[in-house]
Motif scaffolding. Structure first.
Motif, PDB file in Angstrom:
ATOM      1  N   ARG A  70       0.840  -1.211   0.000  1.00  0.00           N
ATOM      2  CA  ARG A  70       0.000   0.000   0.000  1.00  0.00           C
ATOM      3  C   ARG A  70       0.870   1.255   0.000  1.00  0.00           C
ATOM      4  O   ARG A  70       0.590   2.222  -0.698  1.00  0.00           O
ATOM      5  N   GLN A  86      -4.845  -4.731   8.691  1.00  0.00           N
ATOM      6  CA  GLN A  86      -5.503  -3.551   9.265  1.00  0.00           C
ATOM      7  C   GLN A  86      -4.588  -2.327   9.260  1.00  0.00           C
ATOM      8  O   GLN A  86      -4.975  -1.274   9.750  1.00  0.00           O
ATOM      9  N   THR A 106      -2.942   0.902   7.987  1.00  0.00           N
ATOM     10  CA  THR A 106      -3.279   1.938   7.018  1.00  0.00           C
ATOM     11  C   THR A 106      -2.105   2.910   6.857  1.00  0.00           C
ATOM     12  O   THR A 106      -1.238   3.008   7.728  1.00  0.00           O
TER      13      THR A 106
END
Length: 340
Positions: free
Chosen positions: A173, A316, A318
């Motif tokens: 990410r 989870q 971010t």
């Protein structure tokens, strides 16, 4: 006060450091004995921030060993982690990091479904896996080490081995959203999770390990090494940067080439010395300054009085949470390891 729950890399390692840890009677004992051995608090120390703040910490040796990750002994492994957590809580530790395989065992076997450990009801907000800080540090190592080697991320291909894990997916990410990384190669065993990650990112090529590695300018390794897998350095790009984020960090002993640069991933260096012995036992190059980033997360949470499970649950992590813990890391004097 913060706590660190850790373990040693093998039975042989555990036997060799038993004297230093304070229980010499364990030194000549076999795996069955270690399966029954209780967790112990073996180190007590202080950490000073560059802001001048001083906090206290304790290291809990879980007596878990990777050899326990078999069908025959997995119950012993689970019991080790839960007992170590209970010991930390009974000692009124505000926030404790689960290091190494401790967090993996916790996640894979849903230990949150087993909160009762004898007379202790585990309060899970007292524990963190440390994975958010680890992922942040690995990403910063990619960025800074690539620049050091003259690798332009805007033109680079980055292979993430273990891409669907908690840390691996967070790294993907970050590389997707925070850098201009040209190409992402996604490597993992679970094809369904790979497909889901690819859909989430809207990019990335799903590939097998053998075909991906020769294409990569940078390899982020955040998985266990499959048995029987050998990596021929001659097949890799030159230069090639490898971030070894596994545990134990042993890729440098398996891959040796002057143009293949292997960096110990997820390791931070503190600006100030720390009066602990545990990092010498796990063979850090500069044990008074270096530590695992997952352990450092507990330190940062204590400095900031964020007594909560900052990292918890698969996938989870971010970008805002990585930036938050990254800001605290810099504030208190931690830097990503950049020497190889």
């Amino acid at each position: 006060m913060f706590g660190l729950i850790g373990h040693l890399t093998s039975l042989e390692h555990a036997q060799s450091v038993a004297n230093a840890l304070g229980y010499p009677e364990y030194a000549h004992q076999g795996l069955d004995f270690w399966c029954a051995a209780p967790p112990q608090i073996v180190d007590y120390f202080h950490v000073t921030s560059v802001t001048g703040q001083v906090i206290e910490g304790k290291y809990v040796e879980s007596c878990f060993l990777p050899e326990m990750l078999t069908n025959r002994r997995i119950k012993a492994a689970i019991r080790k982690i839960l007992n170590a957590m209970a010991l930390a809580q009974k000692n009124d530790i505000n926030i404790t990091a689960l290091g190494g395989f401790s967090s993996i065992v916790f996640e894979e076997f849903n230990l949150r479904d087993n909160p009762q450990v004898r007379n202790v009801e585990l309060e899970f907000d007292r524990f963190t896996t440390g994975n958010t800080h680890t992922a942040y540090i690995i990403c910063r190592q990619v960025e800074q080490a690539a620049a050091k080697l003259g690798i332009d991320l805007a033109r680079a291909t980055v292979a993430v081995c273990g891409a669907t894990g908690d840390i691996g997916s967070a790294v993907c990410r970050w590389l997707d959203q925070k850098t201009e990384t040209a190409e992402l190669l996604l490597i993992a065993r679970n094809q369904e999770r790979l497909t889901n990650l690819q859909a989430e990112l809207g990019r990335g090529k799903i590939m097998e390990l053998e075909e991906a590695l020769p294409l990569a300018d940078i390899i982020v390794w955040v998985a266990s090494m499959p048995k029987g897998v050998e990596i021929n350095p001659e097949t890799l790009k030159k230069p090639c940067l490898i971030i070894d984020g596994g545990y134990p960090k042993n890729l440098s002993t398996k891959i040796q080439h002057p143009e293949v640069h292997i960096l110990k991933g997820g390791i931070v260096e503190h600006t100030l010395d720390i009066d602990w012995k545990i990092m010498q036992i796990v063979s850090m190059d500069i044990p008074s300054r270096q530590m695992f980033a997952c352990f450092a997360e507990a330190i940062l949470l204590e400095f900031e009085s964020w007594h909560t499970n900052f990292s918890w649950g698969r996938n989870q992590i971010t970008i805002p949470k990585m930036e938050q813990i990254g800001t605290a890391s810099l504030k208190h004097g931690l830097q990503p390891l950049l020497s190889w």
